[in-house]
Design a protein around this motif. Structure first.
Motif, PDB file in Angstrom:
ATOM      1  N   GLN A  27      31.180  49.673  34.070  1.00 26.61           N
ATOM      2  CA  GLN A  27      31.434  48.278  33.733  1.00 26.61           C
ATOM      3  C   GLN A  27      32.902  47.923  33.862  1.00 26.61           C
ATOM      4  OE1 GLN A  27      30.016  47.845  29.671  1.00 26.61           O
ATOM      5  NE2 GLN A  27      32.090  47.715  28.922  1.00 26.61           N
ATOM      6  N   ARG A  28      33.155  46.615  34.041  1.00 30.28           N
ATOM      7  CA  ARG A  28      34.514  46.068  34.130  1.00 30.28           C
ATOM      8  C   ARG A  28      34.609  44.897  33.168  1.00 30.28           C
ATOM      9  NH1 ARG A  28      36.793  46.409  39.412  1.00 30.28           N
ATOM     10  NH2 ARG A  28      38.553  45.290  38.537  1.00 30.28           N
ATOM     11  N   ASP A  29      35.719  44.804  32.460  1.00 28.62           N
ATOM     12  CA  ASP A  29      35.951  43.670  31.570  1.00 28.62           C
ATOM     13  C   ASP A  29      36.344  42.452  32.381  1.00 28.62           C
ATOM     14  OD1 ASP A  29      35.461  45.214  29.302  1.00 28.62           O
ATOM     15  OD2 ASP A  29      37.562  45.787  29.105  1.00 28.62           O
ATOM     16  N   CYS A  30      35.992  41.273  31.872  1.00 26.83           N
ATOM     17  CA  CYS A  30      36.361  40.025  32.525  1.00 26.83           C
ATOM     18  C   CYS A  30      36.572  38.951  31.467  1.00 26.83           C
ATOM     19  CB  CYS A  30      35.296  39.590  33.529  1.00 26.83           C
ATOM     20  SG  CYS A  30      33.720  39.120  32.809  1.00 26.83           S
ATOM     21  N   LEU A  31      37.126  37.835  31.894  1.00 28.54           N
ATOM     22  CA  LEU A  31      37.295  36.669  31.051  1.00 28.54           C
ATOM     23  C   LEU A  31      36.382  35.580  31.600  1.00 28.54           C
ATOM     24  CD1 LEU A  31      38.810  35.134  28.805  1.00 28.54           C
ATOM     25  CD2 LEU A  31      40.509  34.534  30.514  1.00 28.54           C
ATOM     26  N   VAL A  32      35.578  34.987  30.741  1.00 23.17           N
ATOM     27  CA  VAL A  32      34.666  33.921  31.144  1.00 23.17           C
ATOM     28  C   VAL A  32      35.333  32.599  30.801  1.00 23.17           C
ATOM     29  CG1 VAL A  32      32.358  32.947  30.877  1.00 23.17           C
ATOM     30  CG2 VAL A  32      32.697  35.418  30.671  1.00 23.17           C
ATOM     31  N   ALA A  40      28.568  30.576  35.879  1.00 28.67           N
ATOM     32  CA  ALA A  40      29.808  30.731  35.123  1.00 28.67           C
ATOM     33  C   ALA A  40      30.981  30.928  36.076  1.00 28.67           C
ATOM     34  CB  ALA A  40      29.705  31.943  34.191  1.00 28.67           C
ATOM     35  N   MET A  41      32.170  30.704  35.554  1.00 30.33           N
ATOM     36  CA  MET A  41      33.413  31.017  36.258  1.00 30.33           C
ATOM     37  C   MET A  41      34.071  32.146  35.468  1.00 30.33           C
ATOM     38  SD  MET A  41      35.611  30.538  38.685  1.00 30.33           S
ATOM     39  CE  MET A  41      35.107  28.984  39.387  1.00 30.33           C
ATOM     40  N   ILE A  42      34.285  33.273  36.137  1.00 33.28           N
ATOM     41  CA  ILE A  42      34.888  34.425  35.467  1.00 33.28           C
ATOM     42  C   ILE A  42      36.174  34.814  36.185  1.00 33.28           C
ATOM     43  CG2 ILE A  42      32.644  35.249  34.666  1.00 33.28           C
ATOM     44  CD1 ILE A  42      32.772  37.426  36.813  1.00 33.28           C
ATOM     45  N   GLY A  46      41.237  42.851  40.199  1.00 30.92           N
ATOM     46  CA  GLY A  46      40.595  43.604  41.277  1.00 30.92           C
ATOM     47  C   GLY A  46      39.286  42.982  41.699  1.00 30.92           C
ATOM     48  N   SER A  47      39.237  41.653  41.746  1.00 28.65           N
ATOM     49  CA  SER A  47      37.975  40.968  42.051  1.00 28.65           C
ATOM     50  C   SER A  47      37.418  41.339  43.417  1.00 28.65           C
ATOM     51  CB  SER A  47      38.159  39.454  41.956  1.00 28.65           C
ATOM     52  OG  SER A  47      39.103  39.014  42.908  1.00 28.65           O
ATOM     53  N   GLU A  48      38.290  41.769  44.332  1.00 28.72           N
ATOM     54  CA  GLU A  48      37.805  42.155  45.663  1.00 28.72           C
ATOM     55  C   GLU A  48      36.925  43.401  45.608  1.00 28.72           C
ATOM     56  OE1 GLU A  48      41.603  44.122  44.740  1.00 28.72           O
ATOM     57  OE2 GLU A  48      41.099  42.007  44.821  1.00 28.72           O
ATOM     58  N   GLU A  49      36.994  44.147  44.517  1.00 23.50           N
ATOM     59  CA  GLU A  49      36.166  45.343  44.351  1.00 23.50           C
ATOM     60  C   GLU A  49      34.807  45.033  43.724  1.00 23.50           C
ATOM     61  OE1 GLU A  49      38.555  47.878  41.937  1.00 23.50           O
ATOM     62  OE2 GLU A  49      40.192  47.923  43.380  1.00 23.50           O
ATOM     63  N   ILE A  50      34.621  43.798  43.292  1.00 26.64           N
ATOM     64  CA  ILE A  50      33.369  43.405  42.646  1.00 26.64           C
ATOM     65  C   ILE A  50      32.347  43.056  43.728  1.00 26.64           C
ATOM     66  CG2 ILE A  50      32.286  41.756  41.067  1.00 26.64           C
ATOM     67  CD1 ILE A  50      34.332  43.647  39.728  1.00 26.64           C
ATOM     68  N   PRO A  51      31.145  43.639  43.664  1.00 26.45           N
ATOM     69  CA  PRO A  51      30.125  43.347  44.688  1.00 26.45           C
ATOM     70  C   PRO A  51      29.602  41.915  44.562  1.00 26.45           C
ATOM     71  CG  PRO A  51      29.192  44.709  42.960  1.00 26.45           C
ATOM     72  CD  PRO A  51      30.673  44.595  42.672  1.00 26.45           C
ATOM     73  N   ASP A  52      28.820  41.493  45.528  1.00 30.68           N
ATOM     74  CA  ASP A  52      28.265  40.142  45.522  1.00 30.68           C
ATOM     75  C   ASP A  52      27.178  39.944  44.472  1.00 30.68           C
ATOM     76  OD1 ASP A  52      29.948  39.295  47.548  1.00 30.68           O
ATOM     77  OD2 ASP A  52      28.518  39.797  49.131  1.00 30.68           O
ATOM     78  N   GLY A  74      40.799  34.236  44.613  1.00 24.20           N
ATOM     79  CA  GLY A  74      41.733  35.167  43.974  1.00 24.20           C
ATOM     80  C   GLY A  74      41.012  36.010  42.944  1.00 24.20           C
ATOM     81  N   ARG A  75      41.505  35.965  41.706  1.00 27.00           N
ATOM     82  CA  ARG A  75      40.902  36.739  40.621  1.00 27.00           C
ATOM     83  C   ARG A  75      39.670  36.067  40.029  1.00 27.00           C
ATOM     84  NH1 ARG A  75      45.076  39.899  37.232  1.00 27.00           N
ATOM     85  NH2 ARG A  75      43.665  39.272  35.582  1.00 27.00           N
ATOM     86  N   ARG A  76      39.417  34.836  40.407  1.00 27.64           N
ATOM     87  CA  ARG A  76      38.285  34.093  39.831  1.00 27.64           C
ATOM     88  C   ARG A  76      37.057  34.162  40.737  1.00 27.64           C
ATOM     89  NH1 ARG A  76      40.325  28.853  36.475  1.00 27.64           N
ATOM     90  NH2 ARG A  76      41.906  29.976  35.288  1.00 27.64           N
ATOM     91  N   LEU A  77      35.904  34.310  40.085  1.00 31.82           N
ATOM     92  CA  LEU A  77      34.627  34.353  40.774  1.00 31.82           C
ATOM     93  C   LEU A  77      33.702  33.310  40.167  1.00 31.82           C
ATOM     94  CD1 LEU A  77      33.998  38.223  40.747  1.00 31.82           C
ATOM     95  CD2 LEU A  77      35.007  36.870  42.582  1.00 31.82           C
TER      96      LEU A  77
END
Length: 90
Positions: A27-32, A40-42, A46-52, A74-77
């Motif tokens: 798991q990875r921590d994130c901010l919602v 949601a917008m999180i 290292g967002s580029e390492e997060i899969p689709d 950027g860092r937001r998904l």
């Protein structure tokens, strides 16, 4: 004027969340930043390492929900929930 293509209004959340990867063993921590019943917008380092696709748990007492990334900035998904279930109250 901003380009808001959301299907449903989101409310400010500013909660901590967890991105559950692989077979839920990592798991990875994130901010919602905000959330709605459908997405949601999180923000995550290292967002580029997060899969689709991954599961997202928001707040300390909410179950993980499967979601898909629909926007990367950027860092937001921007994610959409794939289970079609309304979230339980925090």
């Amino acid at each position: 004027m901003t380009d808001n293509r959301r299907l449903e209004p989101r409310t400010n959340a500013f909660l901590f969340g967890s991105i559950l990867l692989d077979d839920l063993s990592s798991q990875r921590d994130c901010l919602v930043w905000d959330e709605s019943q459908i997405g949601a917008m999180i923000e995550v380092a290292g967002s580029e390492e997060i899969p689709d696709r991954f599961s997202l748990a928001i707040g300390p007492h909410r179950r993980a929900r499967p979601c898909a990334v629909v926007r990367r900035d950027g860092r937001r998904l921007g994610v959409v929930f794939e289970d079609g279930i309304s979230p339980t109250p925090a």
